[in-house]
Design a protein around this motif. Structure first.
Motif: not given
Length: 263
Positions: A64-65, A86, A61
């Motif tokens: 992706l962020e 995302r 995460w």
């Protein structure tokens, strides 16, 4: 924090302050984004905070962020699109197949509710504002993101009424590390860049970017990741170290950056 230089204040020079304002990054600097995001992700994925699967999902995460949000900042995606990209990528990583926009929107709605509920300021954010205001320094925030959300974060942590300037990339049309956003902040403060210090948790987007724009840049390395050697900017582990840095290490005595190709 290393104290390698003499006890000489750079708060004062010929009876006048040399640094007259401090700019802060928001997420990871004033607001504990990591804790809020961790709780929200765990809830959205149906996991407990101590679930052994959570650390790996958090890492995905975070990546992706970083990568997808950069595409938003570059104008390649809208704010809503970067959220969908995302979430869809996370779903594929979890083996849940290809999600529709409706599925990603529904998932993110739940995630966002828990994320916003977790917005908290770091304890040292309140302490440093008292110290700076007591010395007559101006305060500002320079943050990358969407205007409404970033301003609601400032309100949630009580900083909306404390700052002299707030620049959000989504509102001003330029994002860190572009020097233009730092120049705009200095102009709004009505101060030359050399009279402004900027502190943030990203070495590249905050500290060295501010330094390259002519400000005094400081890297807030809360996690102790290291890697700032040779960057030409001081490193602190918490905002509580900023007063010592400001009193003991004048910018004129900060180490020069390592020579970089093309500079």
């Amino acid at each position: 924090m290393e104290r390698s230089w003499t006890d000489e204040s750079w708060m004062q020079e010929d009876g006048a302050p040399t640094i007259k304002a401090v700019l802060f990054d928001l997420d990871g600097t004033l607001l504990d984004h990591e804790s809020a995001a961790t709780t929200a992700l765990a809830q959205a994925c149906g996991l407990g905070r101590d679930d052994p699967a959570l650390p790996e999902l958090l890492q995905v995460w975070r990546e992706l962020e970083g990568s997808v949000f950069d595409r938003f900042l570059a104008g390649e995606l809208t704010f809503t699109e970067q959220r969908r990209v995302r979430v869809a990528a996370l779903a594929r990583h979890r083996g849940l197949g290809s999600w529709t926009d409706e599925q990603t929107d529904a998932w993110f709605t739940g995630y966002l509710q828990d994320y916003e509920a977790g917005w908290r300021a770091y304890d040292d954010a309140a302490e440093i504002v008292d110290w700076l205001v007591a010395r007559g320094l101006k305060l500002g925030v320079v943050t990358n993101g969407q205007g409404d959300q970033q301003r609601r974060k400032l309100t949630a942590i009580g900083w909306d009424t404390l700052t002299d300037v707030v620049l959000v990339s989504g509102e001003v049309g330029v994002s860190k590390p572009d020097p233009a956003i730092f120049v705009q902040a200095c102009q709004q403060l009505d101060l030359p860049a050399e009279r402004v210090l900027c502190v943030g948790d990203r070495l590249d987007l905050d500290a060295t970017a501010a330094r390259d724009a002519g400000l005094a840049g400081v890297w807030l390395d809360r996690a102790g990741r290291g890697g700032g050697t040779g960057s030409g900017v001081p490193v602190i582990r918490g905002l509580g170290e900023l007063p010592d840095l400001m009193l003991l290490r004048p910018p004129s005595r900060w180490p020069p950056p390592m020579t970089r190709p093309g500079r």
